[in-house]
Design a protein around this motif. Structure first.
Motif, PDB file in Angstrom:
ATOM      1  N   HIS A 144       0.757  -1.120  -0.038  1.00  0.00           N
ATOM      2  CA  HIS A 144       0.044  -0.011  -0.067  1.00  0.00           C
ATOM      3  C   HIS A 144       0.792   1.150   0.094  1.00  0.00           C
ATOM      4  N   ILE A 145       0.751   1.964  -1.020  1.00  0.00           N
ATOM      5  CA  ILE A 145       1.619   3.229  -0.986  1.00  0.00           C
ATOM      6  C   ILE A 145       0.776   4.530  -0.588  1.00  0.00           C
ATOM      7  N   GLU A 146       1.402   5.287   0.237  1.00  0.00           N
ATOM      8  CA  GLU A 146       0.761   6.284   1.404  1.00  0.00           C
ATOM      9  C   GLU A 146       1.874   7.641   1.171  1.00  0.00           C
ATOM     10  N   ILE A 148       2.582  10.479  -0.539  1.00  0.00           N
ATOM     11  CA  ILE A 148       3.659  10.998  -1.513  1.00  0.00           C
ATOM     12  C   ILE A 148       3.657  12.428  -1.668  1.00  0.00           C
ATOM     13  N   ALA A 149       4.740  13.021  -1.331  1.00  0.00           N
ATOM     14  CA  ALA A 149       4.925  14.245  -1.321  1.00  0.00           C
ATOM     15  C   ALA A 149       6.168  14.851  -1.701  1.00  0.00           C
ATOM     16  N   VAL A 150       6.189  15.769  -2.590  1.00  0.00           N
ATOM     17  CA  VAL A 150       7.716  16.485  -3.173  1.00  0.00           C
ATOM     18  C   VAL A 150       7.157  17.898  -3.115  1.00  0.00           C
ATOM     19  N   GLN A 154      10.505  21.601  -6.142  1.00  0.00           N
ATOM     20  CA  GLN A 154      11.176  20.452  -6.713  1.00  0.00           C
ATOM     21  C   GLN A 154      10.183  19.682  -7.551  1.00  0.00           C
ATOM     22  N   GLN A 155       8.796  20.194  -7.720  1.00  0.00           N
ATOM     23  CA  GLN A 155       8.276  19.344  -8.346  1.00  0.00           C
ATOM     24  C   GLN A 155       8.171  19.560  -9.961  1.00  0.00           C
ATOM     25  N   GLY A 156       7.769  18.489 -10.742  1.00  0.00           N
ATOM     26  CA  GLY A 156       8.005  18.551 -12.044  1.00  0.00           C
ATOM     27  C   GLY A 156       9.468  18.098 -12.524  1.00  0.00           C
ATOM     28  N   LYS A 157      10.337  17.368 -11.672  1.00  0.00           N
ATOM     29  CA  LYS A 157      11.683  16.927 -11.947  1.00  0.00           C
ATOM     30  C   LYS A 157      11.677  15.533 -11.823  1.00  0.00           C
ATOM     31  N   LYS A 158      10.649  14.748 -11.974  1.00  0.00           N
ATOM     32  CA  LYS A 158      10.562  13.448 -11.984  1.00  0.00           C
ATOM     33  C   LYS A 158      10.669  12.802 -10.576  1.00  0.00           C
ATOM     34  N   LEU A 159      10.811  13.571  -9.830  1.00  0.00           N
ATOM     35  CA  LEU A 159      10.929  12.717  -8.086  1.00  0.00           C
ATOM     36  C   LEU A 159      10.135  12.333  -7.842  1.00  0.00           C
ATOM     37  N   GLY A 160       8.780  12.554  -8.003  1.00  0.00           N
ATOM     38  CA  GLY A 160       7.481  11.967  -7.449  1.00  0.00           C
ATOM     39  C   GLY A 160       7.620  10.568  -8.210  1.00  0.00           C
ATOM     40  N   LEU A 161       7.754  10.607  -9.461  1.00  0.00           N
ATOM     41  CA  LEU A 161       8.014   9.133 -10.084  1.00  0.00           C
ATOM     42  C   LEU A 161       9.156   8.227  -9.527  1.00  0.00           C
ATOM     43  N   ILE A 180      -0.862  -0.968  -4.338  1.00  0.00           N
ATOM     44  CA  ILE A 180      -2.263  -0.001  -4.616  1.00  0.00           C
ATOM     45  C   ILE A 180      -1.810   1.347  -3.987  1.00  0.00           C
ATOM     46  N   LEU A 181      -2.848   2.250  -4.143  1.00  0.00           N
ATOM     47  CA  LEU A 181      -2.938   3.396  -3.719  1.00  0.00           C
ATOM     48  C   LEU A 181      -3.910   4.075  -3.901  1.00  0.00           C
ATOM     49  N   ASN A 182      -4.637   5.395  -3.290  1.00  0.00           N
ATOM     50  CA  ASN A 182      -5.622   5.954  -3.236  1.00  0.00           C
ATOM     51  C   ASN A 182      -5.299   7.550  -3.884  1.00  0.00           C
ATOM     52  N   CYS A 183      -5.907   8.171  -4.835  1.00  0.00           N
ATOM     53  CA  CYS A 183      -5.506   9.387  -4.904  1.00  0.00           C
ATOM     54  C   CYS A 183      -6.555  10.108  -5.593  1.00  0.00           C
ATOM     55  N   SER A 184      -6.432  11.690  -5.462  1.00  0.00           N
ATOM     56  CA  SER A 184      -7.660  12.385  -6.234  1.00  0.00           C
ATOM     57  C   SER A 184      -7.506  12.356  -7.561  1.00  0.00           C
ATOM     58  N   ASP A 185      -8.711  12.724  -8.350  1.00  0.00           N
ATOM     59  CA  ASP A 185      -8.735  12.636  -9.877  1.00  0.00           C
ATOM     60  C   ASP A 185      -7.468  13.290 -10.340  1.00  0.00           C
ATOM     61  N   HIS A 186      -7.356  14.545  -9.694  1.00  0.00           N
ATOM     62  CA  HIS A 186      -6.215  15.365 -10.087  1.00  0.00           C
ATOM     63  C   HIS A 186      -4.666  14.650 -10.373  1.00  0.00           C
ATOM     64  N   ASN A 187      -4.841  13.691  -9.485  1.00  0.00           N
ATOM     65  CA  ASN A 187      -3.350  13.159  -9.645  1.00  0.00           C
ATOM     66  C   ASN A 187      -3.230  11.536 -10.481  1.00  0.00           C
ATOM     67  N   ILE A 188      -4.603  11.328 -11.130  1.00  0.00           N
ATOM     68  CA  ILE A 188      -4.728  10.011 -11.758  1.00  0.00           C
ATOM     69  C   ILE A 188      -3.578  10.177 -12.887  1.00  0.00           C
ATOM     70  N   PRO A 189      -3.567  11.202 -13.937  1.00  0.00           N
ATOM     71  CA  PRO A 189      -2.672  11.296 -14.941  1.00  0.00           C
ATOM     72  C   PRO A 189      -1.017  10.907 -14.425  1.00  0.00           C
ATOM     73  N   PHE A 190      -0.716  11.536 -12.987  1.00  0.00           N
ATOM     74  CA  PHE A 190       0.468  11.265 -12.729  1.00  0.00           C
ATOM     75  C   PHE A 190       0.854   9.977 -12.404  1.00  0.00           C
ATOM     76  N   TYR A 191      -0.202   9.069 -11.685  1.00  0.00           N
ATOM     77  CA  TYR A 191      -0.091   7.630 -11.416  1.00  0.00           C
ATOM     78  C   TYR A 191      -0.027   6.816 -12.640  1.00  0.00           C
ATOM     79  N   GLU A 192      -0.898   7.261 -13.701  1.00  0.00           N
ATOM     80  CA  GLU A 192      -0.976   6.333 -14.807  1.00  0.00           C
ATOM     81  C   GLU A 192       0.613   6.443 -15.582  1.00  0.00           C
ATOM     82  N   LYS A 193       1.048   7.668 -15.424  1.00  0.00           N
ATOM     83  CA  LYS A 193       2.603   7.734 -16.135  1.00  0.00           C
ATOM     84  C   LYS A 193       3.532   6.937 -15.193  1.00  0.00           C
ATOM     85  N   CYS A 194       3.258   6.832 -13.958  1.00  0.00           N
ATOM     86  CA  CYS A 194       3.996   5.912 -13.183  1.00  0.00           C
ATOM     87  C   CYS A 194       3.635   4.229 -13.363  1.00  0.00           C
TER      88      CYS A 194
HETATM   89  N1  ACO Z   1      -1.313  15.628 -13.823  1.00  0.00           N
HETATM   90  C1  ACO Z   1      -0.907  15.262 -15.046  1.00  0.00           C
HETATM   91  N2  ACO Z   1       0.510  14.917 -14.945  1.00  0.00           N
HETATM   92  C2  ACO Z   1       1.201  14.977 -13.940  1.00  0.00           C
HETATM   93  C3  ACO Z   1       0.805  15.607 -12.663  1.00  0.00           C
HETATM   94  C4  ACO Z   1      -0.765  16.044 -12.723  1.00  0.00           C
HETATM   95  N3  ACO Z   1      -1.238  16.389 -11.452  1.00  0.00           N
HETATM   96  N4  ACO Z   1       1.848  15.288 -11.815  1.00  0.00           N
HETATM   97  C5  ACO Z   1       3.001  15.060 -12.503  1.00  0.00           C
HETATM   98  N5  ACO Z   1       2.449  14.704 -13.732  1.00  0.00           N
HETATM   99  C6  ACO Z   1       3.275  14.053 -14.861  1.00  0.00           C
HETATM  100  C7  ACO Z   1       4.634  14.824 -15.103  1.00  0.00           C
HETATM  101  O1  ACO Z   1       4.354  15.761 -16.098  1.00  0.00           O
HETATM  102  C8  ACO Z   1       5.515  13.881 -15.594  1.00  0.00           C
HETATM  103  O2  ACO Z   1       5.159  13.710 -16.978  1.00  0.00           O
HETATM  104  P1  ACO Z   1       6.237  13.184 -17.999  1.00  0.00           P
HETATM  105  O3  ACO Z   1       6.962  11.834 -17.655  1.00  0.00           O
HETATM  106  O4  ACO Z   1       5.582  13.328 -19.372  1.00  0.00           O
HETATM  107  O5  ACO Z   1       7.250  14.199 -18.244  1.00  0.00           O
HETATM  108  C9  ACO Z   1       5.099  12.518 -14.776  1.00  0.00           C
HETATM  109  O6  ACO Z   1       3.783  12.726 -14.446  1.00  0.00           O
HETATM  110  C10 ACO Z   1       6.038  12.355 -13.523  1.00  0.00           C
HETATM  111  O7  ACO Z   1       5.741  13.398 -12.580  1.00  0.00           O
HETATM  112  P2  ACO Z   1       6.812  14.056 -11.720  1.00  0.00           P
HETATM  113  O8  ACO Z   1       7.940  15.027 -12.266  1.00  0.00           O
HETATM  114  O9  ACO Z   1       7.717  12.852 -11.161  1.00  0.00           O
HETATM  115  O10 ACO Z   1       5.975  14.708 -10.472  1.00  0.00           O
HETATM  116  P3  ACO Z   1       6.426  15.345  -9.258  1.00  0.00           P
HETATM  117  O11 ACO Z   1       7.494  15.071  -8.899  1.00  0.00           O
HETATM  118  O12 ACO Z   1       5.899  16.673  -9.220  1.00  0.00           O
HETATM  119  O13 ACO Z   1       5.393  14.465  -8.166  1.00  0.00           O
HETATM  120  C11 ACO Z   1       3.276  14.728  -6.860  1.00  0.00           C
HETATM  121  C12 ACO Z   1       3.912  14.445  -8.371  1.00  0.00           C
HETATM  122  C13 ACO Z   1       3.800  13.488  -6.181  1.00  0.00           C
HETATM  123  C14 ACO Z   1       1.975  14.520  -7.342  1.00  0.00           C
HETATM  124  C15 ACO Z   1       3.789  16.217  -6.651  1.00  0.00           C
HETATM  125  O14 ACO Z   1       3.049  17.018  -7.449  1.00  0.00           O
HETATM  126  C16 ACO Z   1       3.185  16.348  -5.100  1.00  0.00           C
HETATM  127  O15 ACO Z   1       3.831  16.397  -4.187  1.00  0.00           O
HETATM  128  N6  ACO Z   1       1.941  16.963  -5.213  1.00  0.00           N
HETATM  129  C17 ACO Z   1       1.437  17.462  -3.812  1.00  0.00           C
HETATM  130  C18 ACO Z   1       0.997  16.264  -2.985  1.00  0.00           C
HETATM  131  C19 ACO Z   1       0.424  15.071  -3.365  1.00  0.00           C
HETATM  132  O16 ACO Z   1      -0.981  15.127  -4.227  1.00  0.00           O
HETATM  133  N7  ACO Z   1       0.492  13.917  -3.606  1.00  0.00           N
HETATM  134  C20 ACO Z   1      -0.193  12.671  -4.061  1.00  0.00           C
HETATM  135  C21 ACO Z   1      -0.953  12.219  -3.254  1.00  0.00           C
HETATM  136  S1  ACO Z   1      -1.480  10.633  -3.569  1.00  0.00           S
HETATM  137  C22 ACO Z   1      -0.823   9.467  -2.536  1.00  0.00           C
HETATM  138  O17 ACO Z   1      -0.172   9.900  -1.737  1.00  0.00           O
HETATM  139  C23 ACO Z   1      -1.006   8.091  -2.553  1.00  0.00           C
END
Ligand code: ACO
Length: 207
Positions: A144-146, A148-150, A154-161, A180-194
């Protein structure tokens, strides 16, 4: 109160830290692609002073518990690793494929990680995976992933990935049949990229 984030502190090597779990669990291939000025490692007993709570506050309400309470919590998470399993399971990892995160065994439940800036020794990202032992799926394990914060700067530098890659690497390395993990609709594209796919729904009941 939290200690103010220092603008510059000397980077602390892993060997000088009390870590939540052994560094061997961090997949070497993820370390290798992290920018040179950053380091990814298990949470340490002094990361409170490196801004761990402040980074979590980008995700949700994260009131400062004070260092003593934070440390007790850290020790409680770590204690789950040192409780012997009835079967006499391993307490320390046994690397059978060096530094891949695969083939490691542990009774540890919680695997909290951080990314630290080498420039000022401050936490810039964090996340956790915890391991659930099930009776179904042939006594299967689920990760269970819980939390996640960047840090905003530093966001947008692939650290979340990278955080997700490490946590799924640990989970799969420990034999989880799914992570598995839970997330908001807003973060779905991020997790799909993961590499995650949307499945079912989340239900919640707040006290
Ligand atoms: N919508 C669409 N695409 C996104 C989003 C988003 N909200 N966030 C990241 N991406 C994309 C990036 O553009 C990148 O795409 P690319 O490979 O085509 O360049 C890819 O996802 C990887 O993004 P990262 O750079 O690794 O993202 P980042 O380091 O910013 O981390 C995170 C993403 C963790 C969501 C960060 O923005 C954050 O800390 N947000 C606030 C806290 C939060 O919402 N955490 C997640 C809660 S869910 C949970 O904890 C299980």
């Amino acid at each position: 109160m939290a200690t103010a984030i220092k603008s510059s502190s000397a980077f602390t090597d892993d060997k000088d830290l009390n870590l939540a779990f052994p560094t061997e669990f961090i997949p070497a291939e993820v370390r290798a692609v992290l920018p040179e000025d950053l380091h990814i490692r298990p949470l340490s007993s002094t990361d409170y002073h490196r801004g761990h709570i402040q980074v979590l506050s980008v995700l949700s309400h994260a009131p400062d518990p004070g260092y003593n309470a934070w440390l007790s919590h850290f020790n409680a998470l770590k204690l789950t690793a040192s409780t012997p399993a009835p079967s006499g399971g391993l307490l320390r990892p046994t690397p059978t494929r060096a530094n891949t995160g695969q083939g490691l065994k542990s009774n540890q439940v919680y695997f909290p990680i951080v990314i630290v800036s080498k420039a000022n020794d401050q936490v810039v990202g964090t996340g956790t995976v915890f391991m659930e032992k099930k009776f179904l799926r042939g006594l299967g394990t689920v990760g269970h992933i819980e939390d996640i914060a960047v840090d905003k700067s530093q966001q947008g530098k692939k650290l979340g990935l990278r955080i997700i890659q490490v946590l799924t690497g640990i989970s799969e390395g420990l034999g989880a049949y799914k992570t598995i993990l839970n997330c908001s609709d807003h973060n779905i594209p991020f997790y799909e990229k993961c590499g995650f796919v949307k499945k079912e729904n989340e239900m919640a009941k707040y006290a």
